[in-house]
Motif scaffolding. Structure first.
Motif, PDB file in Angstrom:
ATOM      1  N   SER A 129       0.851  -1.194   0.000  1.00  0.00           N
ATOM      2  CA  SER A 129       0.000   0.000   0.000  1.00  0.00           C
ATOM      3  C   SER A 129       0.883   1.238   0.000  1.00  0.00           C
ATOM      4  CB  SER A 129      -0.870   0.059   1.259  1.00  0.00           C
ATOM      5  OG  SER A 129      -1.616  -1.103   1.397  1.00  0.00           O
ATOM      6  N   TYR A 130       0.316   2.321  -0.476  1.00  0.00           N
ATOM      7  CA  TYR A 130       0.990   3.599  -0.250  1.00  0.00           C
ATOM      8  C   TYR A 130      -0.053   4.647   0.065  1.00  0.00           C
ATOM      9  CZ  TYR A 130      -0.119   4.680  -5.172  1.00  0.00           C
ATOM     10  OH  TYR A 130      -0.758   4.890  -6.362  1.00  0.00           O
ATOM     11  N   TYR A 131       0.397   5.613   0.851  1.00  0.00           N
ATOM     12  CA  TYR A 131      -0.489   6.697   1.279  1.00  0.00           C
ATOM     13  C   TYR A 131       0.033   7.959   0.617  1.00  0.00           C
ATOM     14  CZ  TYR A 131      -2.637  10.025   4.602  1.00  0.00           C
ATOM     15  OH  TYR A 131      -3.339  11.048   5.170  1.00  0.00           O
ATOM     16  N   ILE A 132      -0.800   8.539  -0.256  1.00  0.00           N
ATOM     17  CA  ILE A 132      -0.338   9.710  -1.014  1.00  0.00           C
ATOM     18  C   ILE A 132      -0.741  10.984  -0.297  1.00  0.00           C
ATOM     19  CG2 ILE A 132      -2.363   9.522  -2.561  1.00  0.00           C
ATOM     20  CD1 ILE A 132      -0.588  10.798  -4.739  1.00  0.00           C
ATOM     21  N   LEU A 133       0.234  11.838  -0.068  1.00  0.00           N
ATOM     22  CA  LEU A 133      -0.009  13.109   0.607  1.00  0.00           C
ATOM     23  C   LEU A 133      -0.042  14.235  -0.425  1.00  0.00           C
ATOM     24  CD1 LEU A 133       2.436  12.612   3.581  1.00  0.00           C
ATOM     25  CD2 LEU A 133      -0.051  12.649   3.711  1.00  0.00           C
ATOM     26  N   ASP A 134      -0.580  15.359  -0.020  1.00  0.00           N
ATOM     27  CA  ASP A 134      -0.743  16.492  -0.934  1.00  0.00           C
ATOM     28  C   ASP A 134      -0.552  17.776  -0.130  1.00  0.00           C
ATOM     29  OD1 ASP A 134      -1.632  18.194  -3.039  1.00  0.00           O
ATOM     30  OD2 ASP A 134      -3.689  18.093  -2.279  1.00  0.00           O
ATOM     31  N   GLY A 135       0.648  18.320  -0.169  1.00  0.00           N
ATOM     32  CA  GLY A 135       0.899  19.578   0.537  1.00  0.00           C
ATOM     33  C   GLY A 135       1.548  20.569  -0.409  1.00  0.00           C
ATOM     34  N   VAL A 136       1.459  21.845  -0.069  1.00  0.00           N
ATOM     35  CA  VAL A 136       2.093  22.857  -0.914  1.00  0.00           C
ATOM     36  C   VAL A 136       3.001  23.732  -0.066  1.00  0.00           C
ATOM     37  CG1 VAL A 136       1.731  24.657  -2.644  1.00  0.00           C
ATOM     38  CG2 VAL A 136      -0.035  22.940  -2.270  1.00  0.00           C
ATOM     39  N   VAL A 137       4.163  24.074  -0.628  1.00  0.00           N
ATOM     40  CA  VAL A 137       5.057  25.018   0.039  1.00  0.00           C
ATOM     41  C   VAL A 137       5.508  26.055  -0.989  1.00  0.00           C
ATOM     42  CG1 VAL A 137       5.894  23.293   1.688  1.00  0.00           C
ATOM     43  CG2 VAL A 137       7.123  23.627  -0.458  1.00  0.00           C
ATOM     44  N   PRO A 150      -0.224  -4.800  11.945  1.00  0.00           N
ATOM     45  CA  PRO A 150      -1.043  -4.096  12.935  1.00  0.00           C
ATOM     46  C   PRO A 150      -0.439  -2.744  13.304  1.00  0.00           C
ATOM     47  CG  PRO A 150      -0.675  -6.389  13.592  1.00  0.00           C
ATOM     48  CD  PRO A 150       0.186  -6.145  12.390  1.00  0.00           C
ATOM     49  N   GLY A 151      -1.266  -1.735  13.298  1.00  0.00           N
ATOM     50  CA  GLY A 151      -0.821  -0.400  13.702  1.00  0.00           C
ATOM     51  C   GLY A 151      -0.163   0.409  12.599  1.00  0.00           C
ATOM     52  N   ALA A 152       0.142  -0.242  11.467  1.00  0.00           N
ATOM     53  CA  ALA A 152       0.881   0.469  10.412  1.00  0.00           C
ATOM     54  C   ALA A 152       0.060   1.637   9.856  1.00  0.00           C
ATOM     55  CB  ALA A 152       1.266  -0.495   9.295  1.00  0.00           C
ATOM     56  N   THR A 153      -1.223   1.395   9.630  1.00  0.00           N
ATOM     57  CA  THR A 153      -2.052   2.447   9.039  1.00  0.00           C
ATOM     58  C   THR A 153      -2.054   3.691   9.929  1.00  0.00           C
ATOM     59  OG1 THR A 153      -3.428   0.773   7.998  1.00  0.00           O
ATOM     60  CG2 THR A 153      -4.343   2.997   8.134  1.00  0.00           C
ATOM     61  N   GLN A 154      -2.212   3.476  11.223  1.00  0.00           N
ATOM     62  CA  GLN A 154      -2.253   4.622  12.124  1.00  0.00           C
ATOM     63  C   GLN A 154      -0.924   5.361  12.136  1.00  0.00           C
ATOM     64  OE1 GLN A 154      -4.982   5.950  13.479  1.00  0.00           O
ATOM     65  NE2 GLN A 154      -3.548   7.628  13.913  1.00  0.00           N
ATOM     66  N   ARG A 155       0.182   4.597  12.099  1.00  0.00           N
ATOM     67  CA  ARG A 155       1.480   5.268  12.124  1.00  0.00           C
ATOM     68  C   ARG A 155       1.729   6.050  10.841  1.00  0.00           C
ATOM     69  NH1 ARG A 155       6.446   2.996  12.856  1.00  0.00           N
ATOM     70  NH2 ARG A 155       5.740   1.074  11.875  1.00  0.00           N
ATOM     71  N   VAL A 156       1.212   5.527   9.728  1.00  0.00           N
ATOM     72  CA  VAL A 156       1.340   6.245   8.465  1.00  0.00           C
ATOM     73  C   VAL A 156       0.541   7.545   8.509  1.00  0.00           C
ATOM     74  CG1 VAL A 156       0.612   6.181   6.049  1.00  0.00           C
ATOM     75  CG2 VAL A 156       1.915   4.294   7.001  1.00  0.00           C
ATOM     76  N   LEU A 157      -0.651   7.467   9.089  1.00  0.00           N
ATOM     77  CA  LEU A 157      -1.463   8.684   9.206  1.00  0.00           C
ATOM     78  C   LEU A 157      -0.757   9.696  10.117  1.00  0.00           C
ATOM     79  CD1 LEU A 157      -5.040   7.103   9.515  1.00  0.00           C
ATOM     80  CD2 LEU A 157      -4.124   8.384   7.568  1.00  0.00           C
ATOM     81  N   ASP A 158      -0.138   9.207  11.171  1.00  0.00           N
ATOM     82  CA  ASP A 158       0.614  10.103  12.068  1.00  0.00           C
ATOM     83  C   ASP A 158       1.781  10.761  11.332  1.00  0.00           C
ATOM     84  OD1 ASP A 158      -1.112   9.354  14.043  1.00  0.00           O
ATOM     85  OD2 ASP A 158       0.284   7.984  15.060  1.00  0.00           O
ATOM     86  N   LEU A 159       2.454   9.963  10.522  1.00  0.00           N
ATOM     87  CA  LEU A 159       3.572  10.497   9.741  1.00  0.00           C
ATOM     88  C   LEU A 159       3.057  11.557   8.755  1.00  0.00           C
ATOM     89  CD1 LEU A 159       6.429  10.610   8.527  1.00  0.00           C
ATOM     90  CD2 LEU A 159       5.941   8.481   7.320  1.00  0.00           C
ATOM     91  N   GLY A 160       1.920  11.256   8.156  1.00  0.00           N
ATOM     92  CA  GLY A 160       1.304  12.225   7.239  1.00  0.00           C
ATOM     93  C   GLY A 160       1.065  13.549   7.942  1.00  0.00           C
ATOM     94  N   GLU A 161       0.606  13.463   9.165  1.00  0.00           N
ATOM     95  CA  GLU A 161       0.339  14.678   9.924  1.00  0.00           C
ATOM     96  C   GLU A 161       1.629  15.473  10.155  1.00  0.00           C
ATOM     97  OE1 GLU A 161      -2.245  14.093  13.262  1.00  0.00           O
ATOM     98  OE2 GLU A 161      -1.575  15.941  14.235  1.00  0.00           O
TER      99      GLU A 161
END
Lengths: 482, 431
Positions: free
Chosen positions: A334-342, A387-398
């Motif tokens: 899986s990959y979690y795609i982020l979208d930020g602008v700087v 287990p827990g990977a999804t939550q940690r990825v969301l935390d990293l996204g934050e």
């Protein structure tokens, strides 16, 4: 449990076959291209604006929320019915109603696929400019809802710059035109307000889009760098030269590795980053600009430069970029795609921060993004079965979103706030700012009728609290969520 | 109703003595003949907010203004108590050339901002007339644009962020400082063109454009507007390096000496890289020859635009209209505007589908305006009376009939300004 009278009322409008309410049918509509899920009570597939309006009136009577859905390719959970209710799928409303080549406009239904507009008008030497990566499948309705972007938005702007008018269904179930075929209509620019409103204040049933003349000449350059830092400095330097390329994209080493395995683009295995730079216009202009771009890249340490003039050569250079997201599947399940602008000038520092954060969290990241706009898309590789990977990825996204905001940027450049980032809104907007935005909902009379749980901060989880959702889950059984 | 003496002392407490305008200056703040009881020029966003909080509490009507160059646009105000000048908020807040963005205060004049950006080889792609006086805030509130709209679009296309003081005096923001941003509702769109009826713009951010390396202007003359429009459409389709395409009808063209009697003029501003401009000039020359149009190079392009925008600039026109229609309908629209009333000066942007028509004088103006509206409606266009004689203006809605979405607009105004503090009555349908 789905209310039988709701199903009956909906069936009366669109016919029984086009109202889905069996658990196995509904499951298909509980997700989009994000991680979140939410199950609708009923899915309707109307064929006309009048039917959409009728469905909205029924929804209101039954106090059921309505979420519009195009192709479900959204990347912020925009099409997920967080509070259950009715999902309106626009796939049958896929007609191009009018093409006025002389005035460079087209009127289309919301279910029309982005690429289909260009295909329909290319015979006139015209095209529809916004080009999200999903343009072969995503719909204009979804593009309007999210104010979608794409690689070529650097020079030509996002969806909002290419929409002149909209027919909408209001929360009262009325069909109303906003804007029109001509520019500067008197009164408030409600068209501009609705584009990017993520389906929360109305449902769009027709779109008047602006078409552009195809450029006479397009030149694509691919510059290979040893280090990401060199490439991101080149981005600022190109813009600093007074050149606004049509597109200016970056891919980092991890992305190149995946791409190389998938499409054999010929990227050297030890390279740190590539820039894909496209300039378009008159032949003279593209030559002059391509020369300047080449000089800048070489000066900043590009080790190899490839250049494509013909359609075939350019396509080959783009193949790696276009196949990038698909290729990432090779790196992790899986990959979690982020979208930020700087701000563009902050790219080097923020990219370094992104890599450091991913190291700290122990995830691999592949960056493939619209560098010219400063629009980052870090893709975090993970395995959701751990287990827990999804939550940690969301935390990293934050953490990564925080980096963007601290650099003077924003939490989304083109994917939308949706469900995913609603609680980040308060990082960039004060309570007063959000209060003014909320008053738009009040003005439209939308409150929680359309796409509830999106855009605005809330502690309520998607499908978490609502009794409506509990009933839906009870029906499909808890296994559905494993 | 607050007594003027108490009003002045309250305002003075907020903006200081130097922020309150003297009685003899109040006439400078007149809008459509209405003079406010008081006028202030705050020197901070907080002062603007405090003035509005006060006005909101007292139910006083406030009309914000910058250089005053676009105050003629809009319906006659329903009420007007306090004039609010933004001219003291005139700073560049942030300009990072490498980002190609700028943030500035609303009261900065367009020319001053351009001079600042020009030192870095950049420009904000705005060029409405009166750049030496007109302010950024005013341009946005009026959604004013100039001929370079052909290449760059309208203010809505490159405004990336706004700071706005709400009717009840809260400092809020919309958008941000980056070029791409879809976080939250796009309120910038709503404020642009709202004529100060939804909030007071105090700060704005823009995407910038690089200054073109080469610029030149050529003028082609034609017998009819139809020929000129067809020529313009052809150039657009070829995507030549054009920054602006302007069409002057015969009356306007001869008034500024751009064409011989009876001919209309197409003014083409070329801009871009040297070879591209050269090639565009060459191609235009060839096409003009095919079209049997006279073509000549014009030396002083910038001055020419100024004078074109205000034909007979010594006095204001009696009536000035802005009409929008489909580009293909422009020739027909020009033709009917030339026949329904006396001879107008017309300046059109044929590739955009906008024209400005002005009449130095007009017999029986009300009837003539009725005929203009009929002509525009017949071509599916819109017509705004930007300048209108004050003896008839109060009886008209200068925007014409409210649009189909008027009910939503009314509800937006009610939410943003429930007490009718901000420029009451100036928008369409007297919002």
């Amino acid at each position: 449990m789905p209310n039988p009278s709701l199903i009956r009322d909906l069936s009366r409008v669109v016919g029984r076959k086009l109202v889905l309410h069996e658990p196995e049918d509904l499951l298909v509509y509980e997700y989009d291209a994000t991680i979140e899920r939410g199950l609708p009570e009923a899915v309707v597939v109307p064929d006309s604006a009048d039917q959409v309006a009728e469905v909205v009136r029924i929804a209101r009577r039954h106090n059921a929320p309505v979420t519009a859905r195009g192709a479900g390719t959204g990347l912020s959970g925009g099409a997920i019915p967080c509070d259950g209710g009715i999902v309106i799928v626009t796939s049958r409303m896929n007609r191009i109603l009018e093409v006025d080549a002389d005035n460079r406009i087209a009127i289309v239904e919301p279910g029309v696929i982005n690429q289909d507009i260009t295909d329909a008008v290319s015979g006139h030497g015209l095209y529809y400019a916004p080009d999200p990566s999903s343009q072969k499948v995503c719909t204009i309705g979804g593009n309007v809802a999210e104010n979608a972007g794409g690689p070529h938005c650097l020079r030509y702007g996002t969806t909002t710059n290419h929409v002149l008018g909209l027919e909408i269904v209001t929360p009262d179930g009325d069909l109303v035109w906003l804007g029109g075929k001509t520019v500067d209509p008197p009164g408030y620019d409600l068209t501009g307000l609705v584009v990017g409103s993520e389906g929360t204040i109305c449902i769009v049933t027709k779109v008047i889009v602006r078409l552009m003349d195809c450029p006479q000449s397009t030149v694509t350059l691919l510059a290979i760098f040893d280090e990401v830092d060199q490439a991101s400095h080149a981005v600022s330097a190109i813009i600093g030269q007074g050149i606004i390329p049509a597109a200016l994209e970056m891919m980092d080493r991890n992305t190149m590795r995946a791409v190389e395995e998938a499409v054999q683009a010929g990227y050297p295995p030890d390279a740190g980053a590539v820039l894909l730079i496209e300039v378009d216009g008159l032949e003279e202009e593209t030559r002059e600009q391509a020369d300047s771009v080449r000089a800048v890249c070489e000066e900043l340490g590009s080790r190899e430069l490839r250049i494509g003039f013909s359609a075939e050569d350019r396509e080959r250079l783009w193949a790696g970029r276009k196949g990038a997201l698909g290729a990432l599947g090779r790196l992790a399940p899986s990959y979690y795609i982020l979208d930020g602008v700087v701000p563009r000038s902050k790219l080097p520092a923020v990219l370094r921060g992104v890599y450091e954060a991913c190291d700290t969290f122990g995830f691999q990241v592949a960056n493939v993004f619209h560098a010219g706009d400063g629009n980052l898309h870090p893709n975090i590789m993970f395995d959701e079965r751990v287990p827990g990977a999804t939550q940690r990825v969301l935390d990293l996204g934050e953490v990564i979103m925080r980096l963007c905001v601290e650099a003077g940027g924003t939490i989304t450049g083109e994917h939308g706030v949706g469900y995913e980032k609603r609680n980040y809104m308060s990082w960039i907007f004060s309570e007063d700012d959000l209060d003014v935005m909320a008053s738009i909902k009040l003005a439209f009379g939308a409150t929680d009728l359309f796409n509830p749980g999106k855009v605005f901060p809330s502690s309520k989880g998607c499908g978490e609290v609502s009794s409506r959702m509990k009933a839906a889950i009870a029906k499909v059984g808890p296994d559905a969520y494993v | 109703m607050v007594k003027q003496a108490s009003l002045l002392s309250q305002l003075q407490a907020i903006v200081g003595a130097d922020g309150v305008r003297r009685d003899d200056e109040l006439s400078n703040f007149a809008v459509d003949g209405l003079t406010p009881q008081a006028a202030v020029a705050p020197s901070s966003y907080e002062q603007v907010a405090e003035v509005l909080r006060y006005a909101h509490t007292e139910g006083l009507a406030v009309i914000p203004r910058g250089g005053g160059t676009h105050m003629h646009i809009g319906n006659v105000p329903g009420r007007y108590d306090i004039g609010l000048s933004l001219l003291r908020l005139d700073q560049v807040v942030e300009h990072e050339p490498a980002d190609l963005t700028v943030t500035c205060q609303a009261g900065i004049t367009l020319d001053r901002l351009q001079r600042h950006l020009g030192q870095h080889g950049q420009l904000v792609p705005l060029d409405p007339a009166w750049g030496e006086e007109t302010t950024i805030g005013g341009i946005l509130a009026a959604n004013a644009s100039g001929p370079s709209r052909h290449a760059y679009g309208a203010p809505r296309d490159f405004t990336i962020g706004l700071k706005v003081v709400t009717a009840d005096g809260r400092i809020t923001k919309a958008g941000g400082r980056v070029v791409k941003n879809v976080a939250g509702y796009d309120l910038c769109k709503l404020y642009i063109g709202s004529l100060g009826t939804l909030g007071v713009i105090v700060e704005a951010g823009f995407k910038l454009a690089p200054t073109p390396k080469v610029e030149r202007t050529v003028i082609a003359t034609f017998d009819t507007p139809g020929q000129a429009c067809a020529f313009a459409a052809d150039l657009q389709h070829r995507r030549l390096s054009l920054r602006a395409v302007q069409l002057l009808n015969a009356t306007a063209a001869s008034a500024v000496g751009l064409a011989q009697q009876g001919l209309c003029a197409l003014v083409l501003d070329l801009a871009g890289t040297p070879q591209a401009v050269e090639r565009s000039r060459r191609e235009i020359g060839e096409l003009a020859q095919d079209a049997a149009a006279d073509l000549r190079d014009e030396e002083n392009a910038a001055m020419a635009w100024q004078s074109r925008m205000r034909p007979g600039s010594a006095e204001e026109p009696y009536l000035l209209c802005k009409a929008a229609t489909l580009p293909t309908h422009l020739p027909a629209l020009i033709e009917s505007l030339e026949t329904v009333a006396g001879p107008p000066h017309i300046l059109a942007l044929p590739t955009v589908g906008v024209l400005y028509a002005s009449w130095p004088r007009l017999e029986d103006a009300e009837a003539a305006i009725g005929r203009l509206r009929t002509a525009v409606t017949a071509l599916d266009g819109s017509l705004v009376l930007e300048r209108c004689p004050l003896d008839i203006k109060p009886r008209l809605d200068v925007f014409g009939d409210p649009p189909p979405s008027f009910d939503l607009m009314r509800r937006v105004k009610e939410q943003f300004d429930p007490k009718g503090v901000l420029s009451p009555g100036r928008q369409v349908g007297r919002l």
